[in-house]
Design an enzyme around this catalytic site. Structure first.
Site, PDB file in Angstrom:
ATOM      1  N   ASP A 125      39.220  41.895  43.935  1.00  7.98           N
ATOM      2  CA  ASP A 125      40.110  42.100  42.788  1.00  7.98           C
ATOM      3  C   ASP A 125      39.472  42.981  41.733  1.00  7.98           C
ATOM      4  OD1 ASP A 125      38.319  39.912  42.401  1.00  7.98           O
ATOM      5  OD2 ASP A 125      39.479  39.284  40.650  1.00  7.98           O
ATOM      6  N   GLU A 130      37.778  37.107  41.384  1.00 10.88           N
ATOM      7  CA  GLU A 130      36.478  36.974  40.737  1.00 10.88           C
ATOM      8  C   GLU A 130      36.577  37.272  39.253  1.00 10.88           C
ATOM      9  OE1 GLU A 130      32.452  38.240  39.269  1.00 10.88           O
ATOM     10  OE2 GLU A 130      34.314  39.392  39.288  1.00 10.88           O
TER      11      GLU A 130
END
Lengths: 383, 383
Positions: free
Chosen positions: B79, B147
């Site tokens: 991400d 994350e």
């Protein structure tokens, strides 16, 4: 109850005493912005008593127009802060452990007790004029809306803009709760933002940034170490105050903050104007970034004016300084000296157990009634 | 492009180099929570290369299963933080005044460059195994989601709960941007609220209250005067940090505040556990009200483990301490020593001009490829 009294509404009956009138005024709920029903009732009553009446929004001005050499203004606001939940209406009369015989409920103290005193006085004056026993001073009664909310909505402010002539007088009394003691003038108030600036960085690598909240230590140190002044004005000692009322800083839990703002409220004696007060605050925070956000000058007590001195003597009490900013400052701006004098202990205003001592209702009324309706000079007065 | 490569998605073609793969991974937009398309493409690619594959949510784990005596884990998150507006896709390759030949765009640095390095390695390993030239160590590739958001959503944390066995290994490398230098371990982090309490009052009569914001001067004084420690752990010097990240107090512009809360973030060396770190903070704020709100232990570098020492030697660089808390701590909790090593300068992560030097992409890939695919011991290694 006669048909005439009925059409003049629930506040007009001639036999209502100040306690019953306080009840009725309180039971006409009037949270700020919702004063219309109470204003209607007051307008109907003062018209029925033969006074000269003007309505502006939900403010009512009722006057004697006898061309007397002196005019006194009595003013009070109609609105209350919102009711507690569940509503504490209707008003109760009860025996309070400390205060004795009291009325309890929203508005009893702030300030429908004072409004009831105004209403009895207006009725008595109307009756006296009708009977050819007109008073030695003309009197203006001001009932206004939206005192408990932001200044821009204040009904007295609106009247001062729309009809300044109607507020003119030689002396004004604001019937705000003052425990039936004259409170002269009021402190001014201003707010500044003291800003510290840094440089944002990840808090895992704080040395790449500069912490603006840590820099605010200097601001708070100066506030903590500041000793407020006491300033004597016309024989009254005004206590000042310099206080942080807000502090705000921080971006996220892992970021060195780049800005911190301490909002400081300065309450200053009425001997200083706004410019002088601002200069004082800038001196306290010398070397720091200071922005003035709002300010309102205080009001000088004006107790040396004849009407004021006469009235104070009549109350038989020593006047005290008023610390909080009140609408007396609006009269002060119009050049009308003004004091606070009304029933109720301000400490219970807005509280869940808001209350007013019945004795203070009677005493305020008696002092004002004797002063306004008697022909001779006041006891101890030197006019 | 063959039909097989087509069905294996846009990342599977055998002739894509690390630069082109970085572009393609970046151009599959994947803001936290929206990683499915990228995870699908990665899953299809690693399956097509013959690795053992497991999917959990939008995390993909791909492994060699050769029963080698040692296993290395390479991990990276899929991400990114949200795109700037207007979107800075597609990625551009350009000449940067300082950094030279770079890829510019969201994710290039944090950390799709690292993901592309993982993908090339996975493809090379798959080819090597297919050709009977299997590596000397088993390798696990972890691609995970979320994350960049709150810890509870972190895909690596979810894998550690659901499939701890899949994360086991003798050594782990997180390909977070570290400018292609080994960053060992990471600092721990905790937050406390330091609370001061006062007594509310109207600010016109401040002496009836007690100003909680003024009391916070003591908190900020201690923070300002605090000198952060530097702690040597396994030869690396970890810089600590103790910082206010938020301050909040105040009720209204005319009220003495009865409460002020300073939120403090302590970044502590991995030689201390959370209990020791909390005790240290409580000592700094002795006599004040302190509440622990969240904490995460750091991670020891573990550079003395054979696989770690071998890898560090292979990079030819001096390892540095990692200051920020990273997911290496999750491996540390599982008993797997872990370091950060990846392309990209962390200082450009999340920035509008996020970028990654092309040279670092090639260098990280070369170092890892030589280490994982060579049969002999590392240069300078002492296994």
């Amino acid at each position: 109850m006669t048909a005439a009294a009925l059409s003049a509404g629930p506040l007009a009956e001639a036999d209502l005493d100040v306690v019953e009138l306080t009840r009725r005024v309180c039971d006409l709920e009037s949270v700020s912005g919702d004063e219309a029903a109470l204003a209607d009732a007051i307008e109907a009553a003062v018209r029925s008593w033969g006074l000269d009446v003007m309505r502006d929004g939900d403010a009512v001005v009722a006057r004697t127009v006898l061309d007397r050499p002196e005019r006194v203004v009595l003013a009070g606001h109609l609105d209350t802060v919102p009711l507690a939940d569940p509503p504490n209406l209707p008003v109760r009369r009860e025996e309070h452990p400390q205060d004795g015989d009291v009325l309890v409920g929203r508005g009893t103290c702030d300030m429908k007790g004072g409004v009831a005193v105004q209403l009895v006085l207006a009725r008595e004056l109307g009756q006296a004029v009708a009977a050819g026993r007109g008073p030695s001073r003309d009197v203006t009664f001001v009932f206004y809306d939206n005192e408990e909310v932001e200044a821009a909505r204040n009904g007295l402010g609106r009247l001062a803009r729309n009809h300044p002539d109607l507020l003119r007088g030689d002396f004004a009394i604001l019937l705000e709760p003052s425990s039936a003691v004259v409170e002269g003038g009021c402190n001014g108030t201003l707010r500044v933002e003291v800003v510290t600036s840094g440089r944002a960085a990840h808090s895992a690598r704080a040395w790449r940034g500069h912490n603006a909240i840590h820099d605010a230590a200097e601001v708070l140190d100066r506030l903590r170490d500041h000793v407020p002044r006491e300033v004597e004005v016309e024989g009254l000692v005004f206590r000042e105050g310099l206080n942080a009322v807000k502090v705000e800083g921080g971006i996220a839990g892992n970021v060195i903050p780049d800005r911190c703002v301490v909002t400081v409220n300065y309450r200053f004696a009425p001997s200083a104007d706004v410019a002088a007060a601002e200069a004082y605050v800038r001196e306290v925070f010398a070397g720091l970034e200071v922005h003035l956000t709002d300010a309102a000058a205080g009001a000088l007590p004006g107790l040396d004016r004849p009407a004021a001195a006469d009235f104070v003597a009549r109350t038989g009490t020593e006047p005290l300084p008023k610390y909080g900013w009140t609408d007396v400052a609006r009269f002060s701006e119009l050049g009308v000296p003004a004091v606070n004098y009304g029933p109720g202990d301000n400490a219970t205003a807005h509280a869940d157990d808001e209350r007013c001592r019945v004795e203070e209702l009677h005493r305020c009324l008696a002092v004002l009634s004797e002063w306004l309706l008697a022909d001779g000079p006041a006891r101890g007065g030197d006019r």
